[in-house]
Design an enzyme around this catalytic site. Sequence first.
Site, PDB file in Angstrom:
ATOM      1  N   ASP A  72       0.611  -1.172  -0.022  1.00  0.00           N
ATOM      2  CA  ASP A  72       0.096  -0.168   0.001  1.00  0.00           C
ATOM      3  C   ASP A  72       0.969   1.262   0.062  1.00  0.00           C
ATOM      4  OD1 ASP A  72      -1.983  -1.793   0.211  1.00  0.00           O
ATOM      5  OD2 ASP A  72      -2.906  -0.800   1.950  1.00  0.00           O
ATOM      6  N   HIS A  93       3.704  -1.969   3.135  1.00  0.00           N
ATOM      7  CA  HIS A  93       3.830  -1.059   2.562  1.00  0.00           C
ATOM      8  C   HIS A  93       5.126  -0.821   1.673  1.00  0.00           C
ATOM      9  CE1 HIS A  93       0.923  -0.656   5.607  1.00  0.00           C
ATOM     10  NE2 HIS A  93       0.269   0.241   5.291  1.00  0.00           N
TER      11      HIS A  93
END
Length: 488
Positions: free
Chosen positions: A117, A268
């Site tokens: 992400d 991430h």
Amino acid sequence: MLIMRVSERRNLHALRKSWSNTIGKMLVLMLTVVFVFGTAVDPIGANKAEDSGLQLWTKQVGDAGTADDFLDKPFRLSEREAPQLPKLTAFDEMANSAIAAKEPVPSSSKVVYLTFDDGPSKHTADVLDILERENVKATFFVLGKQVKQHPELLKRIDKEGHAIGNHSYNHAYKKLYSDFRHFWQQIRDTGQVIKEVVGYEPRLVRAPGGTYLNFDRQYFQLLSQAGYIVHDWHVDSGDSKRSGVPESEIMKSIRAGVRLPHTVVLMHDSAGHGETVKALPDIIKFYRDKGYTFEIMTPDLEPVQFKVSTRKRWERKSVTQAWIDQHVKAVDVRGEKQPERQGEQQSGKQPAKQPEKQVERQNDSSLRFKATTEVGMLNLQPGQYKRTQQNTYIPARILTTHLDGNIIVSDNHSTQIELQFKQGTITVNRATGAAVWQTDTSERERLIWKGIEEDGVLWVPLRPVLDTIGVPLLKYEFIPLEMGKIDA
């Protein structure tokens, strides 16, 4: 003699007090053990035995920090739905055979979906290098503003066969969750930015921070109505719970995470996540050693979605029907490429064009439909379900029976039909198909989806109904029939 009796009473009192203290300490110890190891609430409602309390809590709070077009065709209640007619028809007998006992979910090959992400960023290139070296594909949920800054990295993600998802434009929680209109605009803006770079807008969406405590039912319904597919996760790597989470702590979270036949892992690749890059080879090795293969997320994958919380983190009002009618249009996934067709493109084949009519039926005469909820399994033969581009419809009687509910009609002249479940009641207007949801403790809420009447049978969309009453759809699949045979 009196002194002896007083002494005996004192001894008896002391003995009772000692036993009372001992029992009290044992109860405190037992409650402590239960609290530490057994009280976490799984927002997905599955695999409680394997999750730690910390892992489940992380799923609920997120990282750091599912409906149809309006179908105006009026319908009437089938006589088959009326409770005063106990006679079973051939269709009812087929319906009864479709409602299986509460069977366990069948096992399948183990697949892990690595997701990243908040990128692309300076770390994305390193992540892509590792994935290429390890021959692993992943899914990247990107921010629109980051795509603007690093379009070349998004092109590389696409070129190397990874999947792309929409993660909003700027990740600003307060604006995104104070009003659905802001969330909608960011998703559309990011979709356009992605399309300008790679030639298509993805249907996959991940909410910043996850949906738990951030999404209400309307967020799910309107995104589904437009054709977006919202995904949360099973395992949080913990790489974003604070700044600079070390590699060793990330691996500890991965090892503690639930391991399902199909597992979605949250990581991430944004600035400040160099330790995630360091941990990635070990994460890949960990899942390989556990017998997992790696795949990208596609629109055909059953979405992982946290339950809608009864608690409120954000104060907001539902958007009006007038705004919905004007703005919530189907996502245009047509373009040079479509994410579900990436494999065909890499082999040189041209993808088929996306159908434009949203309610156009697909040919399912050779497929049966199997769906699993937390209640049990539905096994539907051709003719017992209908597919549109957005949803799978099944007869209301089959669904209510599966969920131990009831269909209630006061009389043949009634304008309404009630689908009663233990969680609440869905009331459907027989003239328009409009549906309303209500529980004992909530106000009436208008639902986005509508029923469809065909040949005297009332059909309802499976996923939106399950979403409405809070029953997870754990798995579904369309299975080819054996030649000349229909399964019982």
